[in-house]
Design an enzyme around this catalytic site. Sequence first.
Site, PDB file in Angstrom:
ATOM      1  CE  LYS A 282      -3.760  -2.336   2.443  1.00  0.00           C
ATOM      2  NZ  LYS A 282      -4.575  -2.348   3.680  1.00  0.00           N
TER       3      LYS A 282
ATOM      4  CE1 TYR B  53      -9.357  -2.537   0.100  1.00  0.00           C
ATOM      5  CE2 TYR B  53      -8.875  -0.585  -1.189  1.00  0.00           C
ATOM      6  CZ  TYR B  53      -8.471  -1.567  -0.313  1.00  0.00           C
ATOM      7  OH  TYR B  53      -7.187  -1.591   0.151  1.00  0.00           O
TER       8      TYR B  53
ATOM      9  CG  PHE C 188     -14.162   0.898   6.851  1.00  0.00           C
ATOM     10  CD1 PHE C 188     -13.581   0.263   5.767  1.00  0.00           C
ATOM     11  CD2 PHE C 188     -14.979   0.155   7.703  1.00  0.00           C
ATOM     12  CE1 PHE C 188     -13.795  -1.091   5.519  1.00  0.00           C
ATOM     13  CE2 PHE C 188     -15.199  -1.204   7.466  1.00  0.00           C
ATOM     14  CZ  PHE C 188     -14.605  -1.816   6.367  1.00  0.00           C
TER      15      PHE C 188
ATOM     16  NE  ARG D 121      -5.673 -12.524   4.696  1.00  0.00           N
ATOM     17  CZ  ARG D 121      -6.442 -11.456   4.782  1.00  0.00           C
ATOM     18  NH1 ARG D 121      -6.335 -10.490   3.902  1.00  0.00           N
ATOM     19  NH2 ARG D 121      -7.324 -11.323   5.746  1.00  0.00           N
TER      20      ARG D 121
ATOM     21  CB  THR E 292      -6.369  -6.331   9.985  1.00  0.00           C
ATOM     22  OG1 THR E 292      -6.763  -7.463   9.202  1.00  0.00           O
ATOM     23  CG2 THR E 292      -6.716  -5.070   9.243  1.00  0.00           C
TER      24      THR E 292
ATOM     25  NE  ARG F 142      -1.555  -5.776   7.504  1.00  0.00           N
ATOM     26  CZ  ARG F 142      -2.583  -6.463   7.027  1.00  0.00           C
ATOM     27  NH1 ARG F 142      -3.062  -7.508   7.690  1.00  0.00           N
ATOM     28  NH2 ARG F 142      -3.136  -6.110   5.890  1.00  0.00           N
TER      29      ARG F 142
ATOM     30  CG  ASN G 150      -3.337  -2.631   7.133  1.00  0.00           C
ATOM     31  OD1 ASN G 150      -3.175  -2.358   5.949  1.00  0.00           O
ATOM     32  ND2 ASN G 150      -4.428  -3.217   7.579  1.00  0.00           N
TER      33      ASN G 150
ATOM     34  CG  HIS H  26      -5.030  -6.403  -0.283  1.00  0.00           C
ATOM     35  ND1 HIS H  26      -6.219  -6.631   0.367  1.00  0.00           N
ATOM     36  CD2 HIS H  26      -5.081  -7.153  -1.420  1.00  0.00           C
ATOM     37  CE1 HIS H  26      -6.948  -7.483  -0.346  1.00  0.00           C
ATOM     38  NE2 HIS H  26      -6.284  -7.800  -1.435  1.00  0.00           N
TER      39      HIS H  26
ATOM     40  CD  GLU I  12      -8.359  -9.262  -3.742  1.00  0.00           C
ATOM     41  OE1 GLU I  12      -7.161  -9.600  -3.540  1.00  0.00           O
ATOM     42  OE2 GLU I  12      -9.144  -9.002  -2.818  1.00  0.00           O
TER      43      GLU I  12
END
Length: 136
Positions: free
Chosen positions: A9, A49, A57, A86, A92, A103, A113, A116, A127
């Site tokens: 990100k 998204y 949010f 993941r 998260t 993270r 964070n 993704h 995706e």
Amino acid sequence: MDRTLVICKPDAVERGLVGEIISRFERRNLKIVAMELRQVDEETAARHYAEHAEKPFYGELIEFITRSPAVVMVVEGPEDTWQVVRTMMGATNPREAAPGTIRGDLGILFTENLIHGSDSAESAAREIGIWFPGLG
């Protein structure tokens, strides 16, 4: 081989952490099969998204992912690569992420964070189709 989508990100790019993140995947014997530094446009962000469109949010998600460039990549590995990625990402919320995870080691804020990763094989396929439609 199995594939999943990963986005470093804007905060990861801004903080110069993309190399560190990629090297963690490579050390785990995962292969980067597509990668691009991209200024994410609102249309692509909205498609990505879409499941969050009705959530309070949502606007912040779109604003964040489009604020500066992100590195979008397809990561390949053995079965359930999405699950391996993941696990490597960590929780998260970086404050709850275990040490040793991306993270947990590098994250600061819940809202920023760093990364993704697709949350299922089905999400990965959807995706990858959004971000790399020509990838077969």
